[in-house]
Design a protein around this motif. Structure first.
Motif, PDB file in Angstrom:
ATOM      1  N   LEU A 104      -1.176  12.834  -4.873  1.00  0.00           N
ATOM      2  CA  LEU A 104      -0.294  11.794  -4.343  1.00  0.00           C
ATOM      3  C   LEU A 104      -0.244  10.534  -5.217  1.00  0.00           C
ATOM      4  CD1 LEU A 104      -0.995  12.050  -0.511  1.00  0.00           C
ATOM      5  CD2 LEU A 104       0.955  12.910  -1.787  1.00  0.00           C
ATOM      6  N   LEU A 105      -1.278  10.259  -5.992  1.00  0.00           N
ATOM      7  CA  LEU A 105      -1.287   9.046  -6.837  1.00  0.00           C
ATOM      8  C   LEU A 105      -0.141   9.027  -7.841  1.00  0.00           C
ATOM      9  CD1 LEU A 105      -4.989   8.024  -7.505  1.00  0.00           C
ATOM     10  CD2 LEU A 105      -3.162   6.668  -6.496  1.00  0.00           C
ATOM     11  N   PRO A 106       0.144  10.103  -8.557  1.00  0.00           N
ATOM     12  CA  PRO A 106       1.287  10.054  -9.487  1.00  0.00           C
ATOM     13  C   PRO A 106       2.614   9.790  -8.752  1.00  0.00           C
ATOM     14  CG  PRO A 106      -0.071  11.948 -10.005  1.00  0.00           C
ATOM     15  CD  PRO A 106      -0.607  11.355  -8.742  1.00  0.00           C
ATOM     16  N   LEU A 107       2.757  10.341  -7.543  1.00  0.00           N
ATOM     17  CA  LEU A 107       3.979  10.076  -6.770  1.00  0.00           C
ATOM     18  C   LEU A 107       4.076   8.605  -6.379  1.00  0.00           C
ATOM     19  CD1 LEU A 107       4.035  13.213  -4.434  1.00  0.00           C
ATOM     20  CD2 LEU A 107       5.515  12.742  -6.389  1.00  0.00           C
ATOM     21  N   LEU A 108       2.938   8.002  -6.018  1.00  0.00           N
ATOM     22  CA  LEU A 108       2.929   6.580  -5.669  1.00  0.00           C
ATOM     23  C   LEU A 108       3.242   5.719  -6.888  1.00  0.00           C
ATOM     24  CD1 LEU A 108       2.403   4.441  -3.489  1.00  0.00           C
ATOM     25  CD2 LEU A 108      -0.012   4.507  -4.152  1.00  0.00           C
ATOM     26  N   HIS A 109       2.671   6.039  -8.042  1.00  0.00           N
ATOM     27  CA  HIS A 109       2.978   5.298  -9.273  1.00  0.00           C
ATOM     28  C   HIS A 109       4.460   5.441  -9.639  1.00  0.00           C
ATOM     29  CE1 HIS A 109      -0.957   3.860 -10.375  1.00  0.00           C
ATOM     30  NE2 HIS A 109      -1.484   5.083 -10.232  1.00  0.00           N
ATOM     31  N   GLN A 110       4.983   6.628  -9.489  1.00  0.00           N
ATOM     32  CA  GLN A 110       6.398   6.862  -9.785  1.00  0.00           C
ATOM     33  C   GLN A 110       7.284   6.043  -8.849  1.00  0.00           C
ATOM     34  OE1 GLN A 110       7.572  10.930  -9.124  1.00  0.00           O
ATOM     35  NE2 GLN A 110       8.936  10.902 -10.911  1.00  0.00           N
ATOM     36  N   PHE A 111       6.898   5.934  -7.568  1.00  0.00           N
ATOM     37  CA  PHE A 111       7.667   5.133  -6.605  1.00  0.00           C
ATOM     38  C   PHE A 111       7.626   3.656  -6.985  1.00  0.00           C
ATOM     39  CE2 PHE A 111       7.567   2.478  -2.753  1.00  0.00           C
ATOM     40  CZ  PHE A 111       8.834   2.733  -2.253  1.00  0.00           C
ATOM     41  N   THR A 122      14.231   6.224  -1.066  1.00  0.00           N
ATOM     42  CA  THR A 122      13.004   6.913  -0.650  1.00  0.00           C
ATOM     43  C   THR A 122      12.538   6.404   0.707  1.00  0.00           C
ATOM     44  OG1 THR A 122      12.366   7.178  -2.964  1.00  0.00           O
ATOM     45  CG2 THR A 122      10.637   7.451  -1.316  1.00  0.00           C
ATOM     46  N   LEU A 123      12.572   5.092   0.889  1.00  0.00           N
ATOM     47  CA  LEU A 123      12.141   4.519   2.177  1.00  0.00           C
ATOM     48  C   LEU A 123      13.077   4.923   3.318  1.00  0.00           C
ATOM     49  CD1 LEU A 123      10.925   0.946   1.170  1.00  0.00           C
ATOM     50  CD2 LEU A 123       9.557   2.938   1.785  1.00  0.00           C
ATOM     51  N   SER A 124      14.381   4.960   3.045  1.00  0.00           N
ATOM     52  CA  SER A 124      15.307   5.381   4.104  1.00  0.00           C
ATOM     53  C   SER A 124      15.121   6.861   4.438  1.00  0.00           C
ATOM     54  CB  SER A 124      16.750   5.096   3.708  1.00  0.00           C
ATOM     55  OG  SER A 124      17.163   5.943   2.655  1.00  0.00           O
ATOM     56  N   THR A 125      14.834   7.681   3.428  1.00  0.00           N
ATOM     57  CA  THR A 125      14.564   9.102   3.682  1.00  0.00           C
ATOM     58  C   THR A 125      13.302   9.270   4.520  1.00  0.00           C
ATOM     59  OG1 THR A 125      15.624   9.683   1.588  1.00  0.00           O
ATOM     60  CG2 THR A 125      14.178  11.337   2.584  1.00  0.00           C
TER      61      THR A 125
END
Length: 174
Positions: A104-111, A122-125
């Motif tokens: 999950l860390l790479p996804l958080l960095h990408q966000f 992403t937040l609306s989804t």
């Protein structure tokens, strides 16, 4: 009309039932058990009409309804989406939290590194997913745990006492 020997068959015109008198019908008297049931439900209906006029019972009803709705909404929109948000990644990580955080860390960095439009999308989804899961569980929660009215509870208690008081007067049940 002609009658033949007992051994031979007769035609269908020999058995014309239009002139035959009908057998007498028994009178439709209610059975003692049906009378008991009718008396029970009539008394219950009258008692419910009386207690619906009591202000304290109305207040208890609305308080119970508010607590019921609050519980259902909190379970459906609070517990279940959060549980699924943590449970599914944990299952996909074979119940290893270190692997889960590593994935999950790479996804958080990408966000965090993405532009504001992608972040808003992403937040609306995620918000739509949260509410759809919550609404799904809310519908089934209403079906699986129906509201228990304080009026019905009070009527049940009253009718148990009523049955005890009227047990001597009512005929034995079959």
């Amino acid at each position: 009309m002609s009658t033949e020997n007992a051994g031979s068959s007769s035609s269908t015109s020999d058995f014309d039932d239009s002139d035959a008198p009908l057998p007498p019908q028994p009178a439709q008297t209610p059975t003692p058990q049906a009378t008991d049931v009718a008396a029970y439900w009539a008394e219950r209906r009258l008692y419910l009409e009386r207690i619906r006029k009591v202000p304290e019972m109305r207040q208890r009803y609305w308080r119970a309804m508010a607590i019921y709705l609050l519980r259902r909404v909190m379970w459906s929109f609070g517990f279940f989406p959060i549980f699924l948000a943590f449970w599914l990644p944990l299952v996909l990580a074979s119940f290893n939290p270190v692997v889960m955080v590593g994935d999950l860390l790479p996804l958080l960095h990408q966000f965090v590194d993405s532009n504001p439009e992608v972040q808003a999308n992403t937040l609306s989804t995620l918000t739509i997913a949260w509410f759809s899961v919550g609404f799904f569980f809310l519908v089934f929660d209403f079906v699986l745990t129906p509201f228990k009215s304080p009026y019905q509870y009070e009527a049940d208690v009253y009718m148990r006492a009523w049955e005890q008081l009227n047990h001597d007067q009512l005929p034995d049940k079959v």
